[in-house]
Motif scaffolding. Sequence first.
Motif, PDB file in Angstrom:
ATOM      1  N   LEU A   1       0.843  -1.190   0.000  1.00  0.00           N
ATOM      2  CA  LEU A   1       0.000   0.000   0.000  1.00  0.00           C
ATOM      3  C   LEU A   1       0.879   1.242   0.000  1.00  0.00           C
ATOM      4  CD1 LEU A   1      -2.807  -0.730   2.619  1.00  0.00           C
ATOM      5  CD2 LEU A   1      -3.148  -0.218   0.203  1.00  0.00           C
ATOM      6  N   ALA A   2       0.469   2.242  -0.751  1.00  0.00           N
ATOM      7  CA  ALA A   2       1.227   3.499  -0.767  1.00  0.00           C
ATOM      8  C   ALA A   2       0.283   4.655  -1.069  1.00  0.00           C
ATOM      9  CB  ALA A   2       2.333   3.446  -1.815  1.00  0.00           C
ATOM     10  N   SER A   3       0.720   5.843  -0.729  1.00  0.00           N
ATOM     11  CA  SER A   3       0.017   7.069  -1.095  1.00  0.00           C
ATOM     12  C   SER A   3       1.014   8.001  -1.763  1.00  0.00           C
ATOM     13  CB  SER A   3      -0.622   7.733   0.131  1.00  0.00           C
ATOM     14  OG  SER A   3       0.359   8.011   1.119  1.00  0.00           O
ATOM     15  N   VAL A   4       0.484   8.915  -2.590  1.00  0.00           N
ATOM     16  CA  VAL A   4       1.356   9.810  -3.325  1.00  0.00           C
ATOM     17  C   VAL A   4       0.604  11.116  -3.581  1.00  0.00           C
ATOM     18  CG1 VAL A   4       0.631   8.844  -5.558  1.00  0.00           C
ATOM     19  CG2 VAL A   4       2.837  10.013  -5.371  1.00  0.00           C
ATOM     20  N   SER A   5       1.336  12.220  -3.517  1.00  0.00           N
ATOM     21  CA  SER A   5       0.734  13.543  -3.758  1.00  0.00           C
ATOM     22  C   SER A   5       0.741  13.846  -5.247  1.00  0.00           C
ATOM     23  CB  SER A   5       1.511  14.615  -2.974  1.00  0.00           C
ATOM     24  OG  SER A   5       1.418  14.380  -1.596  1.00  0.00           O
ATOM     25  N   SER A   6      -0.058  13.084  -5.968  1.00  0.00           N
ATOM     26  CA  SER A   6      -0.115  13.216  -7.420  1.00  0.00           C
ATOM     27  C   SER A   6      -1.224  12.319  -7.927  1.00  0.00           C
ATOM     28  CB  SER A   6       1.220  12.792  -8.039  1.00  0.00           C
ATOM     29  OG  SER A   6       1.128  12.653  -9.439  1.00  0.00           O
ATOM     30  N   ALA A   7      -1.660  12.553  -9.148  1.00  0.00           N
ATOM     31  CA  ALA A   7      -2.520  11.576  -9.813  1.00  0.00           C
ATOM     32  C   ALA A   7      -1.685  10.341 -10.128  1.00  0.00           C
ATOM     33  CB  ALA A   7      -3.101  12.166 -11.093  1.00  0.00           C
ATOM     34  N   ALA A   8      -2.310   9.175 -10.103  1.00  0.00           N
ATOM     35  CA  ALA A   8      -1.618   7.923 -10.407  1.00  0.00           C
ATOM     36  C   ALA A   8      -2.603   6.995 -11.092  1.00  0.00           C
ATOM     37  CB  ALA A   8      -1.065   7.282  -9.138  1.00  0.00           C
ATOM     38  N   ALA A   9      -2.077   6.017 -11.839  1.00  0.00           N
ATOM     39  CA  ALA A   9      -2.946   5.099 -12.556  1.00  0.00           C
ATOM     40  C   ALA A   9      -2.264   3.748 -12.688  1.00  0.00           C
ATOM     41  CB  ALA A   9      -3.296   5.651 -13.942  1.00  0.00           C
ATOM     42  N   ALA A  10      -3.079   2.706 -12.826  1.00  0.00           N
ATOM     43  CA  ALA A  10      -2.554   1.364 -13.045  1.00  0.00           C
ATOM     44  C   ALA A  10      -1.628   1.356 -14.255  1.00  0.00           C
ATOM     45  CB  ALA A  10      -3.708   0.392 -13.268  1.00  0.00           C
ATOM     46  N   GLY A  11      -0.516   0.652 -14.116  1.00  0.00           N
ATOM     47  CA  GLY A  11       0.457   0.555 -15.189  1.00  0.00           C
ATOM     48  C   GLY A  11       1.580   1.566 -15.115  1.00  0.00           C
ATOM     49  N   HIS A  12       1.432   2.631 -14.298  1.00  0.00           N
ATOM     50  CA  HIS A  12       2.524   3.588 -14.121  1.00  0.00           C
ATOM     51  C   HIS A  12       3.695   2.895 -13.415  1.00  0.00           C
ATOM     52  CE1 HIS A  12      -0.047   7.522 -14.393  1.00  0.00           C
ATOM     53  NE2 HIS A  12      -0.019   6.833 -15.508  1.00  0.00           N
ATOM     54  N   GLU A  13       4.891   3.183 -13.864  1.00  0.00           N
ATOM     55  CA  GLU A  13       6.075   2.576 -13.259  1.00  0.00           C
ATOM     56  C   GLU A  13       6.577   3.423 -12.098  1.00  0.00           C
ATOM     57  OE1 GLU A  13       8.524   2.316 -16.760  1.00  0.00           O
ATOM     58  OE2 GLU A  13       8.012   0.188 -17.040  1.00  0.00           O
ATOM     59  N   VAL A  14       7.283   2.761 -11.181  1.00  0.00           N
ATOM     60  CA  VAL A  14       7.902   3.471 -10.062  1.00  0.00           C
ATOM     61  C   VAL A  14       9.405   3.188 -10.070  1.00  0.00           C
ATOM     62  CG1 VAL A  14       5.791   3.428  -8.684  1.00  0.00           C
ATOM     63  CG2 VAL A  14       7.466   1.595  -8.391  1.00  0.00           C
ATOM     64  N   PHE A  15      10.179   4.153  -9.526  1.00  0.00           N
ATOM     65  CA  PHE A  15      11.635   4.106  -9.621  1.00  0.00           C
ATOM     66  C   PHE A  15      12.261   4.353  -8.258  1.00  0.00           C
ATOM     67  CE2 PHE A  15      10.141   4.902 -13.812  1.00  0.00           C
ATOM     68  CZ  PHE A  15      11.084   4.382 -14.685  1.00  0.00           C
TER      69      PHE A  15
END
Length: 350
Positions: A276-290
């Motif tokens: 589980l995570a939260s982020v101060s941005s829009a996000a969508a399935a399939g977006h990669e993380v680094f």
Amino acid sequence: MTESNLSWIEFLSQNGARMAAGSETEISGFGTSSLPEGQMDNFIAPLTDLGLIAVTGEDAATFLHNQLTNDVEHLGPHDARLAAYCSAKGRMLASLLVWKTGDEILLQLPRQLQVAIQKRLQMFVLRAKVKLVDVSGERPILGLAGTQAQRELKAYFPELPAMPFSKTDSDAGTLIRMSDADGIPRYQWIAPESIAKPAWTALSKALAPAGAAVWRLSEIRAGIPQITLATQEQFVPQMINFELIGGINFKKGCYPGQEIVARTQYLGKLKRRALLASVSSAAAAGHEVFSSTDPRQPCGMIINAEASGPDQAECLVEIKTAALNEGTVHLGSVDGPVLTFRTLPYSLND
């Protein structure tokens, strides 16, 4: 046109439903009101983004047992189960909720995947006595959450299913207890249209009417992943915790990808998990993380994400567990917003 002649979508539209942008089926909300930011309690949502496949015939259970990661042959009348449908390489083509009602076995999955998955399953029926029928338009699905929802449901189901993934049937349809989200009880009610319409009128006065995204946010908080078009064939089931939430039976016989799923389970420590995570941005399935420690290649991918406030999103993220040990994790690129990780409602056991 009388209420009885309206389709479920038409009925909801006449009762203030707003359609999600670019969708002919998904309800985004009602009127100009919305749930307070982050509220997950005492709401009701029409889950028109989900589809249903009814599987019938004397070979239905055996056929599905040989296609899915979970035991379908021993599926009881009071059980619902998660299951994965995998490619031959063990990658998930769909995540399913499966239950049996009468002579039917029902498969629930996102509508955006349903046609292709139903067609693929049909290819393997061959000579088996099995029939697959799309019944999405005939059986409205309602998501309900909260203790007030429990009280209201007792007017239709005097005995509510007590444990997650248990179910009960009555003249009012099928009621499935889902996993709690933040300690809040949640249910799915699959009802005939003749029941769903008057029930919506009554329940939407006692509970806050909400769009499907609110339900999906509650699924994220419950740690339940859902495969979408953006993430098909990206994950072996254990990479998104599917064995931890009851979606895999390791004692059953073969199914597509079974050898790889079993090898992932028993050979070495699992190196990728869903968190589980939260982020101060829009996000969508399939977006990669680094990871900040290795900016050249992604360390994971967003499985599901939903807005939880202005410029705020909550996510289920598939990630290399080693990336959590040092540095920070960012959305989109190493220069993107930082993800803040939260505790899952179940143990990873790794």
